[in-house]
Design an enzyme around this catalytic site. Structure first.
Site, PDB file in Angstrom:
ATOM      1  CB  THR A 290      -0.922  -0.001   1.227  1.00  0.00           C
ATOM      2  OG1 THR A 290      -1.705  -1.172   1.176  1.00  0.00           O
ATOM      3  CG2 THR A 290      -1.833   1.215   1.239  1.00  0.00           C
TER       4      THR A 290
ATOM      5  N   GLY B  15     -10.999  -2.912   2.071  1.00  0.00           N
ATOM      6  CA  GLY B  15     -10.071  -2.303   3.034  1.00  0.00           C
ATOM      7  C   GLY B  15     -10.369  -0.827   3.218  1.00  0.00           C
TER       8      GLY B  15
ATOM      9  N   GLY C 252      -1.471  -0.026   6.720  1.00  0.00           N
ATOM     10  CA  GLY C 252      -1.572  -0.900   7.890  1.00  0.00           C
ATOM     11  C   GLY C 252      -2.933  -1.557   7.969  1.00  0.00           C
TER      12      GLY C 252
HETATM   13  N1  ASP Z   1      -4.534  -0.686   4.570  1.00  0.00           N
HETATM   14  C1  ASP Z   1      -4.537  -1.809   3.645  1.00  0.00           C
HETATM   15  C2  ASP Z   1      -5.792  -2.598   3.882  1.00  0.00           C
HETATM   16  O1  ASP Z   1      -6.201  -2.756   5.017  1.00  0.00           O
HETATM   17  C3  ASP Z   1      -3.383  -2.710   3.785  1.00  0.00           C
HETATM   18  C4  ASP Z   1      -2.012  -2.097   3.733  1.00  0.00           C
HETATM   19  O2  ASP Z   1      -1.812  -0.973   4.147  1.00  0.00           O
HETATM   20  O3  ASP Z   1      -1.089  -2.762   3.286  1.00  0.00           O
HETATM   21  O4  ASP Z   1      -6.339  -3.128   2.940  1.00  0.00           O
END
Ligand code: ASP
Length: 154
Positions: free
Chosen positions: A6, A36, A58
Site C-alpha cells: 500500500t 479495506g 496498515g
Molecule cells: N490498509 C490496507 C488494507 O487494510 C493494507 C495495507 O496498508 O497494506 O487493505
C-alpha cells in the site's frame, strides 16, 4: 508471510491545493470481498483543502472503525502539527482496541498502522503505533527518507 504494497501520497501543489491518493492490493490473504480502508474516504485517505490531507497504511479495519484519516485532518484543523495529529490517531486506535484477539499479552495492539499527513502550510509528519516506519518527502527540490514517529518501540 505477510505481503503488502500500500502507498499513500499526500501533496500540496504550487497553488496551495492539497491532494492525495492511497493505492493498495489490500491485506495479504484477505477474505474474498473484503473492502479495506484505502478506498474509503475518511478511513485510508481524507483531504480538506482548507486544512490539509492524511492517509494511512496498515490494518485497514482499525482505520475503518476509527475514521482515522478524517480524524488526523480534524486534529490538524484544531491546530495540532501533522506529526502530533498522526500520533493522536494512533492513540485513538490503541484506546479502542479492546478485543483480546487484537492485543498482545500486555494489551497493546498486535498490529500496526501508519499515518502520513501534510497541512496547508506544507508542514508534514508521519507516525505509527509501532517503531521502525519510514516515510519519504519531496520538497520540490530534494527527496528525504525520514523515520516515522511512533507510540511504542518494538
Ligand atoms: N490498509 C490496507 C488494507 O487494510 C493494507 C495495507 O496498508 O497494506 O487493505
Amino acid at each position: 508471510m505477510q505481503t503488502y504494497g500500500t502507498i499513500n501520497c499526500v501533496a500540496k501543489d504550487l497553488q496551495g491545493n492539497i491532494s492525495g491518493v492511497t493505492t493498495t492490493s489490500g491485506l495479504s490473504y484477505k477474505i474474498p470481498g473484503r473492502v479495506g480502508d484505502s478506498s474509503i474516504i475518511g478511513a485510508g485517505l481524507y483531504i480538506d483543502n482548507e486544512i490539509g490531507g492524511a492517509g494511512s497504511t496498515g490494518r485497514g479495519e482499525a482505520n475503518l472503525t476509527n475514521c482515522s484519516s478524517v480524524m488526523v485532518v480534524e486534529y490538524m484543523g484544531q491546530g495540532k502539527s501533522p506529526e502530533e495529529s498522526c500520533l493522536m490517531a494512533c492513540k485513538r486506535i490503541v484506546e479502542h482496541t479492546i478485543m483480546k484477539r487484537l492485543q498482545k499479552d500486555d494489551g497493546k495492539p498486535n498490529f500496526n498502522v501508519t499515518f502520513y499527513a501534510i497541512n496547508k502550510r506544507g508542514e508534514y509528519g508521519s507516525a505509527s503505533i509501532w517503531s521502525g516506519g519510514k516515510f519519504v518527502i519531496h520538497d520540490g527540490t530534494t527527496n528525504s527518507k525520514l523515520d516515522c514517529a511512533f507510540l511504542y518501540k518494538r
